[in-house]
Design a protein around this motif. Structure first.
Motif, PDB file in Angstrom:
ATOM      1  N   SER A  58      46.690  55.832  35.529  1.00 24.39           N
ATOM      2  CA  SER A  58      45.909  54.620  35.272  1.00 24.39           C
ATOM      3  C   SER A  58      46.774  53.579  34.544  1.00 24.39           C
ATOM      4  O   SER A  58      46.724  52.386  34.864  1.00 24.39           O
ATOM      5  N   ILE A 113      46.346  46.799  38.770  1.00 22.29           N
ATOM      6  CA  ILE A 113      45.416  47.572  39.608  1.00 22.29           C
ATOM      7  C   ILE A 113      44.581  48.483  38.719  1.00 22.29           C
ATOM      8  O   ILE A 113      45.124  49.225  37.895  1.00 22.29           O
ATOM      9  N   ARG A 114      43.244  48.434  38.884  1.00 22.56           N
ATOM     10  CA  ARG A 114      42.333  49.188  38.023  1.00 22.56           C
ATOM     11  C   ARG A 114      42.070  50.571  38.618  1.00 22.56           C
ATOM     12  O   ARG A 114      41.607  50.683  39.756  1.00 22.56           O
ATOM     13  N   TYR A 150      36.427  51.848  30.747  1.00 23.94           N
ATOM     14  CA  TYR A 150      35.863  52.592  31.887  1.00 23.94           C
ATOM     15  C   TYR A 150      34.512  53.224  31.559  1.00 23.94           C
ATOM     16  O   TYR A 150      34.060  54.139  32.267  1.00 23.94           O
ATOM     17  N   PRO A 159      31.701  53.229  34.689  1.00 27.74           N
ATOM     18  CA  PRO A 159      31.791  54.245  35.746  1.00 27.74           C
ATOM     19  C   PRO A 159      31.661  55.684  35.243  1.00 27.74           C
ATOM     20  O   PRO A 159      31.235  56.569  35.985  1.00 27.74           O
ATOM     21  N   THR A 196      38.449  61.631  36.903  1.00 32.09           N
ATOM     22  CA  THR A 196      37.868  60.402  37.466  1.00 32.09           C
ATOM     23  C   THR A 196      36.353  60.425  37.208  1.00 32.09           C
ATOM     24  O   THR A 196      35.798  61.464  36.839  1.00 32.09           O
ATOM     25  N   GLY A 245      39.311  53.017  47.138  1.00 32.55           N
ATOM     26  CA  GLY A 245      38.384  51.881  47.115  1.00 32.55           C
ATOM     27  C   GLY A 245      36.997  52.230  46.616  1.00 32.55           C
ATOM     28  O   GLY A 245      36.197  51.332  46.332  1.00 32.55           O
ATOM     29  N   ARG A 246      36.666  53.514  46.485  1.00 33.70           N
ATOM     30  CA  ARG A 246      35.285  53.856  46.100  1.00 33.70           C
ATOM     31  C   ARG A 246      34.935  53.358  44.698  1.00 33.70           C
ATOM     32  O   ARG A 246      33.764  53.205  44.378  1.00 33.70           O
ATOM     33  N   PHE A 247      35.952  53.121  43.866  1.00 30.93           N
ATOM     34  CA  PHE A 247      35.672  52.669  42.503  1.00 30.93           C
ATOM     35  C   PHE A 247      35.549  51.141  42.418  1.00 30.93           C
ATOM     36  O   PHE A 247      35.261  50.620  41.351  1.00 30.93           O
ATOM     37  N   SER A 248      35.820  50.442  43.509  1.00 36.68           N
ATOM     38  CA  SER A 248      35.766  48.977  43.436  1.00 36.68           C
ATOM     39  C   SER A 248      34.895  48.356  44.516  1.00 36.68           C
ATOM     40  O   SER A 248      34.651  47.155  44.490  1.00 36.68           O
ATOM     41  N   ASP A 249      34.402  49.165  45.473  1.00 41.91           N
ATOM     42  CA  ASP A 249      33.647  48.540  46.569  1.00 41.91           C
ATOM     43  C   ASP A 249      32.138  48.707  46.427  1.00 41.91           C
ATOM     44  O   ASP A 249      31.388  48.517  47.380  1.00 41.91           O
TER      45      ASP A 249
END
Ligand SMILES: Cc1cc2nc3c(=O)[nH]c(=O)nc-3n(C[C@H](O)[C@H](O)[C@H](O)COP(=O)(O)OP(=O)(O)OC[C@H]3O[C@@H](n4cnc5c(N)ncnc54)[C@H](O)[C@@H]3O)c2cc1C
Length: 443
Positions: A220, A228-229, A287, A290, A373, A429-433
């Motif tokens: 991270s 990038i996150r 974070y 999430p 995660t 992408g699942r954490f940003s979409d």
């Protein structure tokens, strides 16, 4: 038996000016990825800021477990189990892999229901997993004390010796031509023509076409420096090992407050299994959203600390000059201290649950910093924002067993090959979409 910055440097080959792929991180994921990339004929540089397997990959319990896996991980873990079976022959060294099963004890109705659901899933995948009655558990584990409702075992599950296996894989990589360099932090990436063109290490620049980031708890921070996150946090887990004792159980087993596995040196690796510590840092706030769901689920197992024990401390910088010391060099190996309170509890659990082991000397204790995660499954994906960068990280406390297959897949992603599994659940992408966060099973 853990590796740390006190362990001798065993890989210090000169940096090449250029290579095909740079792998960042010499844990099980980076080492296995390098193994498959070199097997495909690519030139590979593997850099670790500290030691091969210095962090999670030598400190874990050594369970090679299909049982209880997230449904999307299971096919990958079944592949990994097959690779483990042939690994010693492939790399030419024993890795301590033995198949004596993983056994979970059910001490509540919820445990039993979880086990029943698991057996249905395993059966769908053609994996043998067997529900056990209380008497069957008593006969398999005659010394275990407690009241249980039953249990479940997956006989093909196994164990291996982490501190031996991962360095052995690294030696095999070197034998295949991988250039390995310990004490060599990768500070950042270079890009050109809209894609990865090289890395800047503390020892100089190396041109390359692709980079695999397998930085464990540091991924991270590395991605943060690139803007990038990646929502990733760490929890500390305390472990111990006994002196050699009579073999009362050859495999791995877990009940409510105790997990243990037989070791090749004749002792047992033991751990509480239901306690971990999280050191609060800026990332805990960054974070928080999430992670709320998984924190709620594991609240009773999580102890919060203010001891600056996270990678980089309480609050680390996300920007550093590439020609000066980076945070990776300041903390070569995350080597957290085992928690004395956890050790006391572990001794009590041994006395209650396994009186046969209660008087046994605990010859070593250690701790490891698990990277996790929000949904407790890893990212295995290309990073869309930077073509040429592939991420394999966030293995959330169960990356040792799945390491060989994850490495095979990451190597195929680098080469543009089909990964052979549905990787939808492991998309970056699942954490940003806007996808819902659905935590998988933790143990
Ligand atoms: C106590 C404990 C028990 C566990 N038990 C099990 C188990 O029984 N079974 C199981 O399957 N899994 C288990 N796990 C989880 C498993 O150990 C991890 O998921 C796995 O080792 C992760 O491997 P990795 O290669 O991603 O990370 P690591 O092993 O942490 O390796 C990452 C490496 O990257 C290096 N690095 C980071 N940033 C840089 C940089 N910028 N430049 C150069 N190098 C860098 C680090 O120095 C480190 O060596 C356990 C973990 C712990 C801590």
């Amino acid at each position: 038996m853990i590796l740390s910055d006190q362990s001798p440097v065993t890989h210090s080959e000169p940096l090449p000016p250029a290579t095909d792929v740079v792998v960042i991180g010499g844990g099980v994921i980076g080492a296995c990825t390098a193994w498959y990339l070199a097997g495909a004929g690519l030139r590979v540089l593997l850099c670790d800021k500290g030691r091969i397997a210095g962090e999670q990959s030598s400190r874990n319990w050594g369970w090679v477990r299909q049982q209880g896996r997230d449904p999307a991980e299971l096919p990958i873990m079944m592949e990994s189990n097959r690779i483990w079976q042939g690994l010693a022959a492939d790399i030419g060294e024993d890795v301590g892999f033995r198949q004596h099963g993983v056994l979970y004890i059910a001490e509540s109705r919820e445990d039993s229901e979880r086990h029943e659901a698991w057996v249905r899933l395993a059966t769908e995948h053609g994996l043998e997993s067997i529900l056990l009655t209380p008497d069957e558990i008593r006969s398999r584990l005659p010394g275990l004390q407690g009241n249980w409702l039953g249990g479940v075992i997956t006989p093909s599950d196994g164990r291996a010796e982490p501190f031996e296996a991962v360095p052995a894989i690294a030696r095999a990589c070197a034998g295949r031509g991988v250039v390995i360099r310990e004490n060599c932090a990768v500070r950042g990436l270079e890009t050109g023509g809209g894609r990865v063109s090289g890395v800047i290490t503390e020892d100089g620049a190396v041109a390359c076409d692709s980079v695999v980031l397998a930085g464990g708890a540091w991924s991270s921070m590395f991605l943060g420096s690139l803007g990038i996150r990646f929502p990733q946090l760490t929890v500390k887990s305390t472990v111990a090992r006994t002196a050699p004792v009579a073999d009362f159980y050859p495999g791995n087993a877990a009940c409510a407050n105790l997990a243990f596995r037989r070791r090749e040196d004749g002792g047992y690796t033991i751990a509480p299994g239901d306690i971990h510590e999280h050191s609060l840092s800026c990332d805990s706030l960054r974070y928080a959203v999430p992670f709320i769901q998984v924190l709620k689920q594991s609240w009773h197992e999580t102890r919060l600390r203010m001891d600056g024990g996270s990678p980089g401390g309480h609050c680390y910088t996300r920007r550093w000059p590439l020609d000066g010391e980076s945070p990776f060099e300041r903390q070569r190996v995350l080597n957290p201290r085992p928690d004395p309170a956890v050790m006391e509890r572990l001794n009590r659990s041994l006395a209650q649950r396994l009186p046969a082991l209660a008087g046994t000397t605990l010859v070593e204790s250690w701790a490891g910093m698990i990277d996790t995660t929000p949904d407790v499954v890893p990212v295995i994906d290309r990073v869309g924002a930077i073509p040429g960068l592939v991420l394999g990280s966030g293995f959330s406390g169960h990356g040792f067993g799945i390491g060989p297959a994850a490495g095979r897949i990451l190597a195929d992603l680098v080469q543009g090959n089909a990964p052979g599994h549905d990787l939808g659940r492991f998309r970056f992408g699942r954490f940003s979409d806007g996808s819902p966060i659905e935590p998988g099973p933790a143990l």
